[in-house]
Design a protein around this motif. Structure first.
Motif, mmCIF file in Angstrom:
data_model
loop_
_atom_site.group_PDB
_atom_site.id
_atom_site.type_symbol
_atom_site.label_atom_id
_atom_site.label_comp_id
_atom_site.label_asym_id
_atom_site.label_seq_id
_atom_site.Cartn_x
_atom_site.Cartn_y
_atom_site.Cartn_z
ATOM 1 N N VAL A 179 0.414 -11.074 -4.477
ATOM 2 C CA VAL A 179 -0.593 -10.091 -4.099
ATOM 3 C C VAL A 179 0.209 -8.847 -3.745
ATOM 4 O O VAL A 179 0.666 -8.676 -2.613
ATOM 5 C CB VAL A 179 -1.442 -10.581 -2.906
ATOM 6 C CG1 VAL A 179 -2.464 -9.527 -2.512
ATOM 7 C CG2 VAL A 179 -2.136 -11.887 -3.245
ATOM 8 N N GLU A 181 0.591 -5.280 -2.883
ATOM 9 C CA GLU A 181 -0.325 -4.334 -2.253
ATOM 10 C C GLU A 181 0.331 -2.995 -1.960
ATOM 11 O O GLU A 181 1.553 -2.877 -1.810
ATOM 12 C CB GLU A 181 -0.891 -4.923 -0.964
ATOM 13 C CG GLU A 181 0.165 -5.331 0.048
ATOM 14 C CD GLU A 181 -0.445 -5.982 1.270
ATOM 15 O OE1 GLU A 181 -1.038 -5.247 2.092
ATOM 16 O OE2 GLU A 181 -0.328 -7.213 1.400
ATOM 17 N N ARG A 182 -0.536 -1.988 -1.872
ATOM 18 C CA ARG A 182 -0.115 -0.648 -1.464
ATOM 19 C C ARG A 182 -1.332 0.084 -0.926
ATOM 20 O O ARG A 182 -2.330 0.237 -1.630
ATOM 21 C CB ARG A 182 0.495 0.125 -2.640
ATOM 22 C CG ARG A 182 1.099 1.469 -2.223
ATOM 23 C CD ARG A 182 1.794 2.154 -3.363
ATOM 24 N NE ARG A 182 0.865 2.577 -4.406
ATOM 25 C CZ ARG A 182 1.227 2.919 -5.649
ATOM 26 N NH1 ARG A 182 2.498 2.839 -6.004
ATOM 27 N NH2 ARG A 182 0.317 3.307 -6.512
ATOM 28 N N GLY A 184 -3.635 -0.896 0.939
ATOM 29 C CA GLY A 184 -4.842 -1.697 0.894
ATOM 30 C C GLY A 184 -5.305 -2.092 -0.487
ATOM 31 O O GLY A 184 -6.194 -2.941 -0.635
ATOM 32 N N ASP A 185 -4.745 -1.476 -1.530
ATOM 33 C CA ASP A 185 -5.086 -1.843 -2.904
ATOM 34 C C ASP A 185 -4.113 -2.897 -3.423
ATOM 35 O O ASP A 185 -2.989 -3.028 -2.921
ATOM 36 C CB ASP A 185 -5.046 -0.616 -3.811
ATOM 37 C CG ASP A 185 -6.117 0.413 -3.455
ATOM 38 O OD1 ASP A 185 -7.077 0.026 -2.776
ATOM 39 O OD2 ASP A 185 -5.967 1.583 -3.842
ATOM 40 N N VAL A 186 -4.540 -3.634 -4.455
ATOM 41 C CA VAL A 186 -3.738 -4.724 -5.018
ATOM 42 C C VAL A 186 -3.507 -4.485 -6.500
ATOM 43 O O VAL A 186 -4.431 -4.081 -7.228
ATOM 44 C CB VAL A 186 -4.450 -6.079 -4.810
ATOM 45 C CG1 VAL A 186 -3.711 -7.198 -5.519
ATOM 46 C CG2 VAL A 186 -4.562 -6.387 -3.325
ATOM 47 N N ARG A 244 2.623 -12.410 -0.491
ATOM 48 C CA ARG A 244 2.282 -11.002 -0.320
ATOM 49 C C ARG A 244 3.526 -10.201 -0.652
ATOM 50 O O ARG A 244 4.655 -10.610 -0.364
ATOM 51 C CB ARG A 244 1.847 -10.709 1.107
ATOM 52 C CG ARG A 244 0.470 -11.230 1.476
ATOM 53 C CD ARG A 244 0.157 -10.911 2.926
ATOM 54 N NE ARG A 244 0.019 -9.487 3.169
ATOM 55 C CZ ARG A 244 0.015 -8.923 4.380
ATOM 56 N NH1 ARG A 244 0.171 -9.669 5.447
ATOM 57 N NH2 ARG A 244 -0.130 -7.616 4.518
ATOM 58 N N PHE A 257 -3.570 -0.515 -9.522
ATOM 59 C CA PHE A 257 -3.885 -0.816 -8.130
ATOM 60 C C PHE A 257 -5.394 -0.620 -7.933
ATOM 61 O O PHE A 257 -5.922 0.473 -8.157
ATOM 62 C CB PHE A 257 -3.103 0.078 -7.179
ATOM 63 C CG PHE A 257 -1.671 -0.333 -7.023
ATOM 64 C CD1 PHE A 257 -1.325 -1.379 -6.176
ATOM 65 C CD2 PHE A 257 -0.664 0.306 -7.738
ATOM 66 C CE1 PHE A 257 -0.005 -1.772 -6.027
ATOM 67 C CE2 PHE A 257 0.654 -0.083 -7.599
ATOM 68 C CZ PHE A 257 0.990 -1.132 -6.743
ATOM 69 N N GLU A 259 -9.041 -1.613 -5.491
ATOM 70 C CA GLU A 259 -9.519 -1.951 -4.156
ATOM 71 C C GLU A 259 -10.185 -3.327 -4.203
ATOM 72 O O GLU A 259 -11.187 -3.510 -4.908
ATOM 73 C CB GLU A 259 -10.512 -0.902 -3.673
ATOM 74 C CG GLU A 259 -10.923 -1.065 -2.226
ATOM 75 C CD GLU A 259 -11.854 0.034 -1.766
ATOM 76 O OE1 GLU A 259 -12.243 0.013 -0.587
ATOM 77 O OE2 GLU A 259 -12.199 0.915 -2.595
ATOM 78 N N PRO A 260 -9.664 -4.320 -3.485
ATOM 79 C CA PRO A 260 -10.166 -5.700 -3.603
ATOM 80 C C PRO A 260 -11.653 -5.861 -3.347
ATOM 81 O O PRO A 260 -12.333 -6.611 -4.046
ATOM 82 C CB PRO A 260 -9.339 -6.459 -2.554
ATOM 83 C CG PRO A 260 -8.105 -5.669 -2.400
ATOM 84 C CD PRO A 260 -8.515 -4.238 -2.574
ATOM 85 N N SER A 284 -7.757 -8.559 5.253
ATOM 86 C CA SER A 284 -7.312 -7.181 5.474
ATOM 87 C C SER A 284 -8.250 -6.447 6.410
ATOM 88 O O SER A 284 -7.826 -5.620 7.230
ATOM 89 C CB SER A 284 -7.239 -6.430 4.141
ATOM 90 O OG SER A 284 -6.248 -6.974 3.292
#
Length: 311
Positions: A179, A181-182, A184-186, A244, A257, A259-260, A284
């Motif tokens: 996963v 992430e950056r 909050g995006d994946v 992660r 990337f 947004e989940p 999150s």
């Protein structure tokens, strides 16, 4: 970047990349009541003489008591003591009512079941910007041999947990995933059907193999964080180990990337990936992460991460 342009929040996040242990610093106030607070700014200083230090914010509610104390103790929490850390990080009046403890030789509170403890006489205090450095001369200590509770990037981790999971899967056909992430995006691969980045592993360090793969795939700088999911996909005959991971700024050479919380289960290649992303979006939002153990349909989440409040 100049010293004048440094963003304090960004600097704090960068400091958070350094993995530390978690301690509870304790002493007694002027009314002889036990006080304590969670701190990870602790380090050894010298063996001869035996010295250590902890740092305390000048805004801390414990500032006056600690700077006036003649003795204090540093309790290094064990990996089973996440809730103890949370108790001493919250603004609770009687924190010691929730834990087992005893008095040290100089009266400092010593918590039970810690990885190690040190009781100190105050050696000196050093002004350090918005903090004060408390240097203690160690008078007594004990090392229980328990594994310590870790902390990095705003969350707890238990070092032995990841090693056990990897060892248990060592004889299987393993696929490593991330996963990544950056902000909050994946990072997800694919256009119509989305999947997590992943690679097979035969031998070597799983985290090093995964980091090399992700950096080669994206062209970004990647750091591997904590174990996130360990599950068996019986239909594939594979053991999946998902970590992660954190990516640097820049456009990825592969993947996007996203947004989940904006994604639906139907967009993913497998239901297990959909479950991972949905869990990540939920965790999150509350700042409390865990590790999933099971198979592609049934399992349990063991909570091992939560944000620590400032003392």
């Amino acid at each position: 970047m100049t010293p004048e342009s440094i963003d304090p929040r960004a600097l704090r996040d960068a400091f958070g990349a350094f993995l530390t242990g978690v301690t509870v610093v304790s002493t007694r106030d002027c009314a002889d009541r036990p006080i304590g607070f969670t701190a990870n700014s602790f380090t050894s200083v010298s063996l001869d003489p035996p010295l250590l230090l902890v740092c305390l914010a000048k805004t801390s509610r414990n500032y006056a008591t600690m700077t006036g104390a003649k003795h204090f103790a540093v309790n290094v929490l064990s990996e089973s003591q996440k809730e103890v850390s949370n108790t001493f990080a919250r603004p609770v009046e009687d924190r010691f009512a929730a834990v087992e403890w005893s008095e040290g030789r100089a009266g400092s509170p010593i918590l039970a079941n810690v990885a190690a403890w040190f009781e100190c006489a105050m050696e000196k205090m050093v002004d350090a910007g918005d903090h004060v450095i408390l240097m203690g001369r160690i008078m007594a200590f004990e090392n229980s041999g328990r594994n310590g509770l870790g902390y990095a990037r705003g969350g707890y981790f238990t070092p032995i947990l990841a090693s056990r999971a990897v060892s248990a899967a060592a004889e299987s056909n393993i696929e490593l995933g991330a996963v990544l992430e950056r902000d909050g995006d994946v990072l997800l691969l694919g256009d119509q059907t989305l999947s997590l980045p992943g690679c097979d592993v035969k031998e070597g360090s799983p985290t090093e193999i995964l980091q090399d793969y992700l950096e080669g795939l994206t062209g970004l700088k990647v750091s591997i964080g904590f174990l996130y999911s360990v599950y068996e996909d019986k239909s594939e005959g594979k053991q999946h180990i998902v970590y992660r991971a954190f990516a640097s700024e820049g456009d990825p050479a592969a993947g996007r990337f996203l947004e989940p919380k904006t994604l639906t289960a139907e967009q993913f290649k497998t239901s297990s990936t959909a479950d991972i992303i949905a869990r990540f979006a939920l965790e999150s939002s509350i700042g409390n992460f865990g590790v999933y153990f099971g198979d592609e349909t049934v399992g349990t989440v063991r909570p091992v991460a939560a944000k620590v409040a400032q003392p």
